[in-house]
Design an enzyme around this catalytic site. Sequence first.
Site, PDB file in Angstrom:
ATOM      1  N   LYS A   1       0.521  12.110   4.814  1.00 48.34           N
ATOM      2  CA  LYS A   1       1.069  10.822   5.860  1.00 48.34           C
ATOM      3  C   LYS A   1       1.578   9.701   5.022  1.00 48.34           C
ATOM      4  O   LYS A   1       2.747   9.160   5.388  1.00 48.34           O
ATOM      5  CB  LYS A   1      -0.022  10.375   6.699  1.00 48.34           C
ATOM      6  CG  LYS A   1       0.241   9.260   7.651  1.00 48.34           C
ATOM      7  CD  LYS A   1      -0.986   8.454   8.123  1.00 48.34           C
ATOM      8  CE  LYS A   1      -1.408   7.588   6.751  1.00 48.34           C
ATOM      9  NZ  LYS A   1      -2.531   6.802   7.318  1.00 48.34           N
TER      10      LYS A   1
ATOM     11  N   LYS B   1       0.766  -1.224  -0.057  1.00 45.64           N
ATOM     12  CA  LYS B   1      -0.041   0.029   0.188  1.00 45.64           C
ATOM     13  C   LYS B   1       0.976   1.297   0.101  1.00 45.64           C
ATOM     14  O   LYS B   1       0.558   2.337  -0.687  1.00 45.64           O
ATOM     15  CB  LYS B   1      -0.758   0.221   1.279  1.00 45.64           C
ATOM     16  CG  LYS B   1      -1.821   1.386   1.291  1.00 45.64           C
ATOM     17  CD  LYS B   1      -2.711   1.562   0.208  1.00 45.64           C
ATOM     18  CE  LYS B   1      -3.650   2.694  -0.148  1.00 45.64           C
ATOM     19  NZ  LYS B   1      -4.315   2.748   1.192  1.00 45.64           N
TER      20      LYS B   1
END
Length: 293
Positions: free
Chosen positions: A241, A172
């Site tokens: 992030k 991811k």
Amino acid sequence: MNQIIGVIGLGNMGRNMAATLVNKAISVIGYDLSEAAREQSIKQGINVVHNLSDLAKQCSVIILSLPKAEHVEAVCLNENGLVTLLPSGTTIIDTTTSVPETSQKVAKKLAEHDIAFLDAPVSGGPAGAAAGTMSMVIGGDVTTYNAVLPILEAMSSTRVHVGGVGAGNVAKIANNMLAAAHLITTSEALTLAEKAGVDPEKVLEAINVGSGRSGASQAMFPTWVMNKAYNSGFTMGLMRKDVGLAHDLAQQLNLDLPMAAQTAKLWDESRATLVDSDDFCCIAKCTNPTLFG
């Protein structure tokens, strides 16, 4: 499927995942610290509880949808966390975009109590969560994966079991690093076209039948950028992030990845004009505020 599924974290992603399961006649109990999130979940037909203990004692599978790795660790391993509340034989599916070290730490501690753990971060945004069309990249024991596969299939359209615990996080992080870069490179390509006197909409159409196409050009730009809608449901703060996670992982591995480093730099510099709550597709405005603003 007669088991009860718990969903912890009822934000845009978790709430819509839970609602998708409810709409498929799967029993779901949700929990979130936010009263507003709980109220919205009730409107979507989700049964909510006000503490982890009530959820833990009723559910055989727990889905986590939390902001960051530290939240996963806290919910699972704190003094009053899931490790102390869940019976043996429970499985936790963590859909948070986390870090492999945290997943491995959590999985190891939970395993001491016969609680299984999969890291299973998702792509597709809130719309994909609501429609059950997300993609999932999954790390963990293959036997555990197969045992909860019917639940994963109910939540998503595509699943890839990548490897052991933490592998889903790595996949991811790599994916979102590319997505972040593709948003910038696509905006630069369309700016090039505009300045050369060619219709950017037509060039985008051409890119999408050529070798330069990407998720950014095929989905993000047509849906949220060219029309200036900027309402994907995924924020600048969340992508910052994720870009930071990729940057940190590269540093940990002592890798020289100049494109990844430049992508991280550009996303960090965008703080000057774009706040964390802005839609992540707004990064295009930094390239060409006239065309994309």
